[in-house]
Design a protein around this motif. Structure first.
Motif, PDB file in Angstrom:
ATOM      1  N   VAL A  60       0.793  -1.202   0.090  1.00  0.00           N
ATOM      2  CA  VAL A  60       0.021  -0.141  -0.371  1.00  0.00           C
ATOM      3  C   VAL A  60       0.951   1.249  -0.060  1.00  0.00           C
ATOM      4  N   LEU A  80      -4.893   0.981   9.155  1.00  0.00           N
ATOM      5  CA  LEU A  80      -5.463   0.625   8.084  1.00  0.00           C
ATOM      6  C   LEU A  80      -5.772  -1.007   7.786  1.00  0.00           C
ATOM      7  N   GLU A  83      -9.092  -2.293   9.308  1.00  0.00           N
ATOM      8  CA  GLU A  83     -10.272  -1.517   8.429  1.00  0.00           C
ATOM      9  C   GLU A  83     -10.429  -2.237   7.090  1.00  0.00           C
ATOM     10  N   ALA A  84      -9.140  -2.349   6.660  1.00  0.00           N
ATOM     11  CA  ALA A  84      -9.249  -3.156   5.048  1.00  0.00           C
ATOM     12  C   ALA A  84      -9.772  -4.406   5.154  1.00  0.00           C
ATOM     13  N   LYS A  85      -9.273  -5.103   6.109  1.00  0.00           N
ATOM     14  CA  LYS A  85      -9.693  -6.470   6.130  1.00  0.00           C
ATOM     15  C   LYS A  85     -11.217  -6.798   6.305  1.00  0.00           C
ATOM     16  N   THR A  87     -13.540  -4.480   5.382  1.00  0.00           N
ATOM     17  CA  THR A  87     -14.493  -3.665   4.487  1.00  0.00           C
ATOM     18  C   THR A  87     -14.095  -3.921   3.189  1.00  0.00           C
ATOM     19  N   VAL A  88     -12.952  -4.539   2.870  1.00  0.00           N
ATOM     20  CA  VAL A  88     -12.401  -4.596   1.216  1.00  0.00           C
ATOM     21  C   VAL A  88     -12.737  -5.931   0.840  1.00  0.00           C
ATOM     22  N   VAL A 222      -0.823  -6.474   1.105  1.00  0.00           N
ATOM     23  CA  VAL A 222      -2.093  -6.920   0.819  1.00  0.00           C
ATOM     24  C   VAL A 222      -2.041  -8.144  -0.181  1.00  0.00           C
ATOM     25  N   ALA A 233     -11.100  -2.940  -5.214  1.00  0.00           N
ATOM     26  CA  ALA A 233     -10.209  -2.830  -3.850  1.00  0.00           C
ATOM     27  C   ALA A 233      -9.459  -1.358  -3.903  1.00  0.00           C
ATOM     28  N   GLN A 236     -11.440   1.695  -3.403  1.00  0.00           N
ATOM     29  CA  GLN A 236     -11.767   1.784  -2.031  1.00  0.00           C
ATOM     30  C   GLN A 236     -10.703   2.237  -1.108  1.00  0.00           C
ATOM     31  N   PHE A 237      -9.397   1.745  -1.665  1.00  0.00           N
ATOM     32  CA  PHE A 237      -8.287   2.259  -0.940  1.00  0.00           C
ATOM     33  C   PHE A 237      -8.132   3.862  -1.341  1.00  0.00           C
ATOM     34  N   MET A 240     -10.205   5.726   1.474  1.00  0.00           N
ATOM     35  CA  MET A 240     -10.291   5.298   2.696  1.00  0.00           C
ATOM     36  C   MET A 240      -9.714   6.278   3.992  1.00  0.00           C
TER      37      MET A 240
END
Length: 787
Positions: A60, A80, A83-85, A87-88, A222, A233, A236-237, A240
């Motif tokens: 990232v 991060l 949150e990513a795990k 919601t993404v 990721v 994805a 979305q990042f 974020m």
């Protein structure tokens, strides 16, 4: 038929030993040079690609946008990952890690300061570590656990079983060994010798638990279940950070792990190259060297066309087809290529250790790897086909009647082709000479450019262990000064040559509140200017006679950004704190010596200090002074190794890529010139043989040896001159393109071109004269006695 062709080929090679040696030698050096460069290219190309799912793995990145430019870096907020795990969609694994850092690890009497990383448990799966001991499913779940690499485990425990043994981290935290993994491949971007759980990092750095979306302090990797999830994805990042922090100017994006090493250079948020640019140069250089070796073979084979003409005529007269003759000549070239391969193989084995010492890595030949053998065999076949194709079709085209009647080949077409090939060789050689000279000019220009402080006799001592206590640092400073080994000492929050540690929370009168300007922060103690010899443009340094806790120094670039001609005495804000500028420093080089200085603000605080900087006494012997310093540091901090470094060594490391490019261009450019000279020598041999009778007649008529030498050299000098005329515009375009990547660069002068022209002419004259002198001194009777 094959057996007959092989016999004829071997007899021809044996009969013409001089041409054979020149051809095999040239092809051997060309193949060896090509293979060594390809080994290096393959090593660099393989960075981070040894992991099973590297193609589905991303790092990232963070784009920080300002009114003037966009900064791209890999630091991300710690919040991060969770949150990513959640919601993404499509994320299979995600892991945070801190930046690899050397930390002290101890077992009984064995202590080592080695590279370490705090990581999330998924890290071991993303980078599919090869587990030698332990249960991988349980790795890093215990906050006080540790995973060692094979080499470190051996150094710490010898032949003991390391599992469940207790180690100490920085002589404070006790950690239990959970596993041993294979050493990290050298061409992996993340280098470490032991891993620790992220939970321990949060325990040791309590501030990270409260850190929000505006705090970028870790790397985040990721891995997707499938690359079909990537596009959504990535979008979305992008959103974020701003969805959680409206005032932030950060925008995250996913960058392929496979590109991280090779495409690491960003401009305004867009990747614009990096190491890949150098790799392209070496890849092109590899095949150009092989190509000029093949050109030699073509040149020398066609030069012997008249001697082979009768053979062709006889074989055609007794029924041999053109295809059979092409096969015969191609077999000779393939045989030559195979012999060259053997020589190349020996040259590679001999030269690899030296080559490794130049580039600072350990390239080796994996004899069990089919790719190596496939590449070597493929290159050999390519060399044989490429070098033998033109001679085979040219020699097989002779008409038997004309040749057998005593027709002498005019050779005009073949001679013009040979001349063209010689010109091609010297175009390449001249380009390399010009480029190598300019690379060294650029390197010297940057190295000799003022850097804003005196890096000579300046050392940095990391603040670790007992030295983290301010009282101990005062004792260290006092003892160093009393020893006479140093003349001044200060503390600093970073290495002088390092970047990082920056933010946007500085404001001043007249600043647009919407402007996000990245300012680099540094912290120091007294005697900064005295120790480093930084240049003070205006104002004063920090002084114990004043209360300087809210006073700061800035550099010229920061003053220009604020639009202040006389900033000393001005009040600005750092966060919510009012601070006063007491001095302006001349811009000094921190990160890249090739780029313009960034704005810097230096505060007076001993708390964030990470390095002690000391100026060696110029009146004392350097070795004796260093030994004294090491002894003092060791007594005050006995549990840690003394790993002080010279600032000029750290600064020298910034030129590694340019030095590597210059050194390899120098060496392989030399090989290219040498191979070209071999071809020139072979052609001179042929030309002298062809003109033997002419030369003898001229000698009989009174021509001197000098006249003969001038006659024989004239044609070759013309060819080299033509090559230079073609090469110089090409070299200018290439080197101008290369220099465009630097903000500070040397201007392209006529000097490199003049040196290249003179060198190429001298090389050509010396090469041709080796044979010409022999012909000029020969007795004319030997050539004319049968006339």
């Amino acid at each position: 038929m094959f057996k007959l062709n092989l016999k004829i080929a071997l007899r021809n090679l044996w009969k013409n030993k001089g041409f054979t040696l020149i051809n095999i030698g040239g092809l051997g050096i060309g193949l060896a040079s090509c293979m060594i460069l390809l080994l290096y290219v393959a090593y660099e190309w393989g960075y981070d690609k040894q992991f099973t799912n590297y193609d589905k793995t991303y790092i990232v990145y963070n784009n920080q946008k300002t009114p003037t430019e966009t900064f791209s870096f890999a630091a991300t907020p710690g919040v991060l990952a969770d949150e990513a795990k959640q919601t993404v969609p499509g994320i299979e694994k995600i892991a945070r890690l801190d930046y690899p850092t050397d930390r002290l690890i101890t077992y009984k009497q064995n202590s080592f300061k080695k590279g370490s990383v705090f990581v999330d448990a998924d890290f071991t799966k993303i980078f599919d570590l090869k587990v030698l001991k332990g249960n991988p499913s349980a790795f890093l779940k215990n906050p006080n656990s540790i995973i060692l690499t094979e080499t470190l485990a051996k150094n710490l425990f010898g032949n003991e079983d390391p599992l469940n043994k207790t180690l100490k981290l920085d002589n404070t935290e006790e950690l239990k060994v959970e596993g041993v993994v294979a050493d990290v491949p050298k061409n992996s971007s993340i280098q470490y010798e032991f891993l620790m759980p992220w939970a321990l990092y949060e325990k040791l750095n309590q501030w990270t638990k409260e850190a929000s979306w505006g705090s970028n302090f870790c790397l985040t990797f990721v891995q997707f279940k499938d690359n079909s999830f990537f596009e959504n994805a990535n979008k979305q990042f992008h959103r974020m950070i701003k969805s959680h922090d409206k005032g932030s100017n950060g925008e995250l994006f996913l960058y392929p792990l496979a590109k991280w090493h090779l495409y690491s250079k960003f401009e305004n948020g867009v990747p614009v190259g990096g190491k890949i640019d150098q790799l392209k140069i070496f890849f092109l250089l590899a095949f150009c060297i092989l190509l000029i070796a093949c050109v030699n073979f073509m040149n020398l084979s066609t030069a012997r066309s008249e001697k082979r003409a009768k053979e062709v005529g006889v074989r055609k007269a007794i029924g041999s087809s053109r295809n059979a003759l092409v096969g015969q000549f191609m077999m000779e070239s393939m045989l030559m290529a195979l012999m060259s391969m053997l020589i190349a193989f020996v040259l590679i084995e001999i030269s690899l250790p030296y080559f490794n010492s130049i580039i600072g890595i350990q390239l080796s030949i994996d004899y069990s790897n089919w790719q190596f053998w496939g590449t070597l065999f493929g290159l050999t076949v390519l060399t044989g086909l490429l070098s033998g194709s033109y001679p085979a079709f040219y020699l097989s085209s002779f008409a038997p009647i004309k040749v057998l009647k005593g027709f002498t080949l005019s050779g005009r077409s073949s001679l013009s082709v040979r001349k063209g090939l010689v010109v091609f060789q010297f175009v390449f050689a001249a380009c390399l000479i010009v480029c190598t000279i300019v690379i060294y000019q650029q390197l010297n220009y940057i190295k000799n450019k003022p850097i804003g402080y005196n890096k000579n006799n300046l050392i940095e001592i990391p603040i670790q262990g007992n030295l983290k206590t301010p009282a101990k640092r005062e004792i260290l400073k006092d003892q160093l000064l009393k020893s006479g080994a140093v003349t001044s000492v200060t503390n600093f929050s970073q290495r002088l040559t390092a970047g990082g540690n920056n933010g946007y929370d500085v404001s001043w009168p007249g600043k647009n509140l919407n402007d996000k300007i990245l300012i680099n922060f540094r912290f120091t103690s007294y005697d900064l200017i005295k120790t480093t010899a930084m240049e003070l443009v205006d104002g004063r340094d920090f002084n114990p006679q004043f209360a300087d806790s809210t006073n700061v120094l800035i550099n010229e670039t920061f003053a220009k950004i604020m639009g202040m001609t006389k900033p000393v005495g001005s009040k600005i804000k750092w966060g919510n704190t009012d601070i006063t500028i007491i001095g302006v420093l001349k811009d000094y080089v921190m990160e890249s010596p090739y780029q313009k200085a960034k704005p810097v603000l230096i505060g007076m605080s001993d708390g964030p200090a990470r390095y002690v900087i000391a100026r060696l006494n110029p009146d004392q012997n350097v070795s004796a002074s260093v030994a004294t310093i090491d002894d003092i540091v060791k007594k005050l901090n006995p549990e840690y190794p003394v790993d002080r470094t010279f600032v000029d060594d750290s600064f020298e490391g910034k030129f590694a890529n340019e030095k590597l490019l210059g050194t390899l261009s120098n060496w392989f450019g030399g090989f290219a010139v040498f191979i070209s000279c071999l071809g020139l020598l072979g052609l001179a041999l042929y030309m002298a043989e062809q003109r033997k009778k002419e030369i003898s007649i001229r000698k009989v008529l009174g021509a001197s040896n000098f006249n003969i030498l001038t006659l024989l050299n004239k044609d070759f000098i013309k060819l080299v001159a033509i090559a230079n005329v073609i090469a110089f515009p090409l070299a200018y375009i290439i080197i101008n393109k290369w220099l465009s990547g630097y903000e500070f660069k040397v201007s392209i002068s006529v000097i490199p071109f003049a040196i290249a022209a003179i060198l190429s002419l001298i090389i050509a004259i010396l090469t041709v004269s080796v044979q010409s002198v022999k012909v000029a001194k020969s007795n004319p009777i030997d050539a004319l006695k049968y006339e």
